[in-house]
Design a protein around this motif. Sequence first.
Motif, mmCIF file in Angstrom:
data_model
loop_
_atom_site.group_PDB
_atom_site.id
_atom_site.type_symbol
_atom_site.label_atom_id
_atom_site.label_comp_id
_atom_site.label_asym_id
_atom_site.label_seq_id
_atom_site.Cartn_x
_atom_site.Cartn_y
_atom_site.Cartn_z
ATOM 1 N N ASN A 200 33.037 36.412 10.306
ATOM 2 C CA ASN A 200 34.444 36.019 10.383
ATOM 3 C C ASN A 200 34.647 34.602 10.898
ATOM 4 N N ILE A 201 33.617 33.760 10.855
ATOM 5 C CA ILE A 201 33.815 32.322 11.145
ATOM 6 C C ILE A 201 34.219 31.650 9.843
ATOM 7 N N ASP A 202 35.269 30.873 9.903
ATOM 8 C CA ASP A 202 35.731 30.188 8.701
ATOM 9 C C ASP A 202 34.763 29.090 8.280
ATOM 10 N N ASP A 203 34.665 28.883 6.968
ATOM 11 C CA ASP A 203 33.793 27.818 6.456
ATOM 12 C C ASP A 203 34.141 26.456 7.057
ATOM 13 N N SER A 204 35.440 26.213 7.239
ATOM 14 C CA SER A 204 35.844 24.885 7.719
ATOM 15 C C SER A 204 35.271 24.604 9.103
ATOM 16 N N THR A 205 35.147 25.644 9.919
ATOM 17 C CA THR A 205 34.551 25.470 11.251
ATOM 18 C C THR A 205 33.090 25.063 11.122
ATOM 19 N N LEU A 206 32.389 25.733 10.230
ATOM 20 C CA LEU A 206 30.966 25.428 10.049
ATOM 21 C C LEU A 206 30.778 24.026 9.483
ATOM 22 N N LEU A 207 31.628 23.647 8.556
ATOM 23 C CA LEU A 207 31.527 22.306 7.972
ATOM 24 C C LEU A 207 31.825 21.234 9.009
ATOM 25 N N SER A 208 32.794 21.513 9.851
ATOM 26 C CA SER A 208 33.137 20.563 10.904
ATOM 27 C C SER A 208 31.965 20.418 11.880
ATOM 28 N N ASN A 209 31.341 21.543 12.225
ATOM 29 C CA ASN A 209 30.151 21.483 13.087
ATOM 30 C C ASN A 209 29.055 20.636 12.455
ATOM 31 N N GLN A 210 28.875 20.842 11.167
ATOM 32 C CA GLN A 210 27.803 20.128 10.471
ATOM 33 C C GLN A 210 28.039 18.621 10.530
ATOM 34 N N ALA A 211 29.280 18.219 10.258
ATOM 35 C CA ALA A 211 29.592 16.792 10.262
ATOM 36 C C ALA A 211 29.362 16.193 11.650
ATOM 37 N N LYS A 212 29.785 16.939 12.663
ATOM 38 C CA LYS A 212 29.623 16.467 14.041
ATOM 39 C C LYS A 212 28.135 16.386 14.416
ATOM 40 N N ASN A 213 27.385 17.366 13.937
ATOM 41 C CA ASN A 213 25.985 17.478 14.320
ATOM 42 C C ASN A 213 25.099 16.420 13.664
ATOM 43 N N LEU A 214 25.605 15.812 12.596
ATOM 44 C CA LEU A 214 24.791 14.785 11.938
ATOM 45 C C LEU A 214 24.630 13.558 12.811
ATOM 46 N N ASN A 215 25.426 13.483 13.878
ATOM 47 C CA ASN A 215 25.262 12.414 14.851
ATOM 48 C C ASN A 215 24.203 12.836 15.865
ATOM 49 N N ASN A 216 22.975 12.971 15.413
ATOM 50 C CA ASN A 216 21.911 13.286 16.373
ATOM 51 C C ASN A 216 20.759 12.307 16.186
#
Lengths: 472, 352
Positions: A200-216
């Motif tokens: 029940n996690i929305d795709d948009s949440t996961l996509l937002s995490n992914q974008a943020k996480n690319l700053n590693n």
Amino acid sequence: MLKKAAVMSALAIAVLCLSAISDAQTDPGVQSGSRGTGAALSSVQSDDNAGILAMFNDGQSRFQEVESVSGAGDTGLGPRFNSNSCSSCHAQPAVGGSGAANNPQATFISTGVAPKDSTPYFVTPTGPTVEARFPFYFNRNGSANLNAPNGGVEDLFTVTGRPDAGSCSLTQPSFSAARAANNIIFRIPTATFGSGLIENIDDSTLLSNQAKNLNNRLGISGTFNHNGNDGTISRFGWKAQNKSLHIFSGEAYNVEMGISNLLFTQDRPLPGEEGGGGSGQTGFPSNCLNLSGKGYPEDTMNPGQSGPGVLDDASAFANFMRTLAPPATGPVVLNGSTVPTSSISNGAALFSSIGCAACHNPTPGTTQKSNITGSLSNAAVNAYSDLEIHHMGSGLTDNVAQGGAGGDQFRTAPLWGLGQRIFLLHDGRTTSLITAIRAHNSRGSEASTVEGNYQNLSPSQQQDLLNFLRSL
Amino acid sequence: MVRRRGRVMRWVFRFLVILVGGGVLSYALGQDSTSKNAVRNGGDFSTAADGATPLVKVPEGVILVKGAWSSASDSVTPLPEGGSVSGNAYQNDYFKLRYPLPAGWGQQYEGPPPSDSGRYVLAQLRPEERNRGIRGNILITAQDLFFTPLPAADALQTLTFVKDNLESDYKLEQLPTQTKIAGRSFGFMAYWSPVAQLHWYLLETEIRCHTVEMVISSQDTKLLESLLLGLDKTTLPDEAGLSSGKGGGSVPVCVKDYASSRNVISRVDPVFAETKYNPVPVRIIIDKQGRVKHIHFLSAFDSQTKAISDALGQWRFKPYVVGGQAVEVETGIMFGRVGSAAAARGQPSAIE
């Protein structure tokens, strides 16, 4: 004489120090104390959405049913299967979990579940409960045909010789030949606790995490697997190949137990058994079809029943998994003593600082409003996974592609419940956290730098990290 | 009579041969059709008893079944991921970068393939086993600025973004600042983790429209200082700089968004045989006549590579002119599904 004694003492101290260094970190191992894992979500326990508790109980009961081929009771097993009950694989530390300490598959020949088969060489009484896959089809001389990827599940057992299976007689896949050709890989069951939250996690949440996480600064860049029907992010299974818990349970019922159902409506032959790899075969012989005698699908809805009994098994399984509470954290016992909480909190901070959390995201988000029950609404999902697929390198590759995931790509394994898991990594190759961490470093792995950061920690820091992991 | 009797005997013999032979044949056929248990070779089954042909085994620890992966239209043109460690140095012909490794350091394993967001792991270096007393990592990465998910147009902006979005686990030790490495301008910043006692030094420059980043980490700050000094032995191209790395000279000029409608004279969209959901970042080199000379797929499935290659072969561009002379130009196009972060920043997409 004194000089010699001094030298000997120095040597003894040096040996002791070396010994202390090599034994400096210890995986606390599987935590045996009850953490309440396996219970229903709190809102389900209070029957928020009237009838949901009955549905959980019904699903939990069906999840433990032992299936037969034909006759009275629960039927439809086979003609090929890996086990005869969901809970025989999903058992540790409670119904719905991962593989147990004692592998039920090791008893199937002697107990008449598969009386005419042989126990595959890799099935052992205290080894992991597994499914097997051949990454490639065989050529006719027993070689792996590297130009013909297979990757489908090769069920371990057949119904041959069972009194409830009529004249159906099948041959087990060629596991020994697969070993000779190094053409076999294994998968262990994934735990399903808290899976309704992941769903029940929305795709948009996961996509937002992914974008943020690319700053590693760790060399990590994951991506998602997608459902081929609607293009949304899929999230269950070792390669995130399954979209939903319904798909997950329907596929497992069909593939692992050989029971056709409303989602997967035919009995499933092996990949080569229906012509894959140019085998020329055309599926099951007629005397291996409709073994239950009830027609297809073998699992279907029950319109004559009332309450949760009206559901088909696959739906009941999905509802059970969906409403299982996430695993609770707990204290950790190491060498007979409870680990101080300061060690666990320090380990949690280290886990994040050295980059583990870049993929094993402690909380990838909160759930959407749920139309099922209150506990699935706006709830933090403390899964320790970004639900992305990552390149894990040559050391972990299984050369099986599923959906958009290639042979070396795996979903970040959710770490909640890790403290009570016995077998680790996708194939259960180890029971040691230390070995599992080291396996993150191999050619082509996104996790090599983070594994290097772990190696750069002091022994006591590494111990704190291990203690933390077993608290999950 | 004797002759006739002999003829009859021959007929009887022939009849018996046919009878017995037929019987054997029908018995064999009967065996074949009724023996469902016989192991058949091929597919999922093998008796592996041929013996005449050497057994082909699946090689251990080799990634044979690949998902979206990198590839190129030719094997001659250097690629960003084509660098390697040999002779105690990391050498990358695409970036014209050479980094002599510190003594006792090496690359145990190569990194993953380029990501669909344009990130490269160029080298990941560690102290070699025999040198375990030293603890640290050196990570060399690159980010294709045509496809970056970060809101940063150059190396300094990237460092500023990192500083502004530093995770709470870390404390800043050095704000982004300019420095020189091997005579080229770099951005530099440092942070550390109080709990892990690990320090990270970040050095970043731009080459061919990529940020090239060196990340040095260790608990040992003296080691870090030493590694930092060692970076001065790096060889870099003339273009390398905080915001100057736009190609040119012996390599193509790189221009973001050159594949936009104002420069494309004719284009053919790729026809994909199957639906996939991945972003497909593609770098191309356009020759002086406006034709696509080289295609680099950062991340694509085989079927996508074929379809995009077929299409790009038919594209025609306006030649890129510098000082009245047409020159080769390098640009990026995103096919497939544009990542959400990239889309938010209006990255170039083939779907206009």
